[in-house]
Motif scaffolding. Structure first.
Motif, PDB file in Angstrom:
ATOM      1  N   GLU A   1      -1.337   4.409  -9.741  1.00  8.49           N
ATOM      2  CA  GLU A   1      -2.388   3.657  -9.249  1.00  8.49           C
ATOM      3  C   GLU A   1      -1.943   2.446  -8.035  1.00  8.49           C
ATOM      4  O   GLU A   1      -2.652   2.264  -7.105  1.00  8.49           O
ATOM      5  N   ARG A   2      -0.900   1.995  -8.465  1.00  7.55           N
ATOM      6  CA  ARG A   2      -0.496   0.660  -7.617  1.00  7.55           C
ATOM      7  C   ARG A   2       0.665   0.997  -6.767  1.00  7.55           C
ATOM      8  O   ARG A   2       0.963   0.296  -5.624  1.00  7.55           O
TER       9      ARG A   2
ATOM     10  N   THR B   1       7.070  12.945 -15.596  1.00  2.02           N
ATOM     11  CA  THR B   1       5.899  12.159 -15.851  1.00  2.02           C
ATOM     12  C   THR B   1       6.330  10.677 -15.360  1.00  2.02           C
ATOM     13  O   THR B   1       7.453  10.291 -15.103  1.00  2.02           O
ATOM     14  N   VAL B   2       5.060  10.136 -15.106  1.00  2.00           N
ATOM     15  CA  VAL B   2       5.203   8.647 -14.559  1.00  2.00           C
ATOM     16  C   VAL B   2       3.945   8.114 -15.282  1.00  2.00           C
ATOM     17  O   VAL B   2       2.949   8.877 -15.997  1.00  2.00           O
TER      18      VAL B   2
ATOM     19  N   ALA C   1       3.349   5.520  -3.120  1.00  5.94           N
ATOM     20  CA  ALA C   1       4.171   5.952  -2.457  1.00  5.94           C
ATOM     21  C   ALA C   1       5.376   6.105  -3.072  1.00  5.94           C
ATOM     22  O   ALA C   1       6.453   6.939  -2.656  1.00  5.94           O
ATOM     23  N   ALA C   2       5.807   5.404  -4.104  1.00  5.36           N
ATOM     24  CA  ALA C   2       6.911   5.309  -5.060  1.00  5.36           C
ATOM     25  C   ALA C   2       6.988   6.835  -5.570  1.00  5.36           C
ATOM     26  O   ALA C   2       8.079   7.447  -5.725  1.00  5.36           O
ATOM     27  N   ALA C   3       5.644   7.260  -6.182  1.00  6.16           N
ATOM     28  CA  ALA C   3       5.818   8.501  -7.015  1.00  6.16           C
ATOM     29  C   ALA C   3       5.912   9.580  -5.890  1.00  6.16           C
ATOM     30  O   ALA C   3       6.779  10.680  -6.480  1.00  6.16           O
ATOM     31  N   VAL C   4       5.457   9.413  -4.861  1.00  2.85           N
ATOM     32  CA  VAL C   4       5.917  10.620  -3.804  1.00  2.85           C
ATOM     33  C   VAL C   4       7.303  10.466  -3.496  1.00  2.85           C
ATOM     34  O   VAL C   4       7.758  11.524  -3.374  1.00  2.85           O
ATOM     35  N   GLY C   5       7.899   9.399  -3.560  1.00  4.89           N
ATOM     36  CA  GLY C   5       9.258   9.307  -3.150  1.00  4.89           C
ATOM     37  C   GLY C   5      10.259   9.965  -4.399  1.00  4.89           C
ATOM     38  O   GLY C   5      11.270  10.326  -3.764  1.00  4.89           O
TER      39      GLY C   5
ATOM     40  N   SER D   1      -1.217   1.693  -1.467  1.00  4.50           N
ATOM     41  CA  SER D   1       0.019   1.645  -2.299  1.00  4.50           C
ATOM     42  C   SER D   1       0.727   0.506  -2.042  1.00  4.50           C
ATOM     43  O   SER D   1       1.028  -0.026  -0.819  1.00  4.50           O
ATOM     44  N   GLN D   2       1.065  -0.190  -3.057  1.00  7.29           N
ATOM     45  CA  GLN D   2       1.855  -1.528  -2.993  1.00  7.29           C
ATOM     46  C   GLN D   2       3.148  -1.639  -3.166  1.00  7.29           C
ATOM     47  O   GLN D   2       3.689  -0.543  -3.744  1.00  7.29           O
TER      48      GLN D   2
END
Length: 350
Positions: free
Chosen positions: A244-245, A237-238, A248-252, A2-3
């Motif tokens: 992909e990049r 939705t995201v 960690a933000a999606a989990v956050g 994760s970036q």
């Protein structure tokens, strides 16, 4: 790997969502600040193309929580998005008539006129789609079809993103001249049509203010497929680039939503106040539209009932040509962020 993510664009509908409360409480900002990520509201952007991403999900590194129709349309139109959560907060879905119309029940709609909004310049007219869904679901309970009523269109010019959403004290507001138009309601009051469909807090408020007769509330039906519409379930939705990049933000994001929902379960009175701000309504109408237990209905998961209902609704939208194609909702789902969140929560609790 994760970036780091510089900026997350967020948007939600003026309805009960965990994301809405997380934004109001500052918890979405907190969850991503540890990663050095700033958050920005799509609806408050100066650029209309950015605001339109609320409907077509065209902006990279964005999250949307709200009515499913735009999210489904964007996916069916080829947008690379992923569904990471579903929430289901039942709401009033009313077919309304004048008290002297002679229409007491659904079967009395046969042969009568029904007013529909027509935002023909919008990429996806979710208002028309949700009204047709409510009408069809109601009629089928009595063995009738939409063809058994005469549809009258009320044309509106422009799109839903023409105006920038105002901001008050850093909180995006939803009140806007265009979004608040209900020409079909005006048509009903003038006697031009016999019935219309409205939903949510404003539906129950307008019904009482104008003394309208409720033919049916499909949002209160025991069958979840009858209740299934634009807001039941709501999609979180995201875009694929975010997953992909910047995983960690999606989990956050899900962590902030989950935190807001768990807070709501223990704070019913405060939650109603937050939902009133989200819906541009009052606590009283929020209770009337979403129930005394509205605070308990804020749950973002990926349960089988919600997935099945969303598939049924997707097929409906394609059948009525609101979607260019249908697709398997299950193939659209990415369960990994929710699983990662739960695993992290379990580790902290052990």
């Amino acid at each position: 790997m994760s970036q780091p993510l510089d900026t997350l664009w967020y948007t939600r509908c003026p309805v009960p969502t965990g994301l809405g409360i997380a934004v109001q409480k500052g918890w979405l900002e907190d969850a991503l600040a540890v990663q050095g990520t700033a958050i920005r509201s799509l609806r408050e952007a100066d650029d209309q193309a950015v605001r339109e991403s609320h409907f077509d999900h065209s902006l990279q590194n964005s999250v949307r929580h709200g009515g499913s129709i735009p999210a489904l349309w964007a996916r069916a139109s080829g947008r690379e998005t992923r569904l990471i959560g579903l929430s289901w907060a039942d709401e009033a879905q009313l077919i309304l008539t004048l008290p002297d119309s002679g229409i007491r029940g659904v079967k009395d709609l046969k042969g009568r006129t029904f007013g529909l909004p027509d935002w023909s310049e919008a990429q996806i007219d979710f208002t028309r789609a949700q009204a047709l869904r409510g009408l069809e679901n109601a009629l089928r309970l009595e063995g009738l079809e939409v063809a058994d009523v005469e549809r009258i269109d009320y044309r509106l010019d422009g799109t839903f993103s023409d105006e920038r959403a105002p901001s008050r004290n850093g909180l995006g507001a939803f009140a806007g001249r265009r979004r608040g138009q209900n020409p079909e309601l005006v048509g009903l009051l003038r006697g031009e049509v016999d019935a219309i469909f409205l939903k949510g807090a404003h539906a129950v408020q307008l019904a009482q203010q104008f003394g309208l007769h409720r033919v049916i509330d499909t949002g209160a039906h025991p069958d979840p497929l009858v209740r299934s519409n634009n807001g039941t379930p709501r999609t979180l939705t995201v875009d694929l680039n975010l997953l992909e990049r910047h995983y960690a933000a999606a989990v956050g994001i899900l962590g902030a939503v989950s935190r807001a929902e768990e807070w709501a379960w223990a704070h019913p009175d405060e939650t109603r106040r937050y939902l009133a701000r989200e819906t541009n309504s009052s606590e009283f109408w929020v209770t009337q539209a979403y129930g005394e237990d509205a605070h308990l209905r804020l749950r973002t998961e990926l349960d089988e009932q919600a997935i099945a209902a969303l598939q049924d609704f997707t097929d409906f939208l394609h059948r009525w040509r609101f979607l260019p194609r249908t697709f398997a909702v299950r193939d659209w789902i990415d369960p990994r962020p929710l699983e990662s969140l739960r695993q992290g929560t379990a580790r902290r609790a052990s």
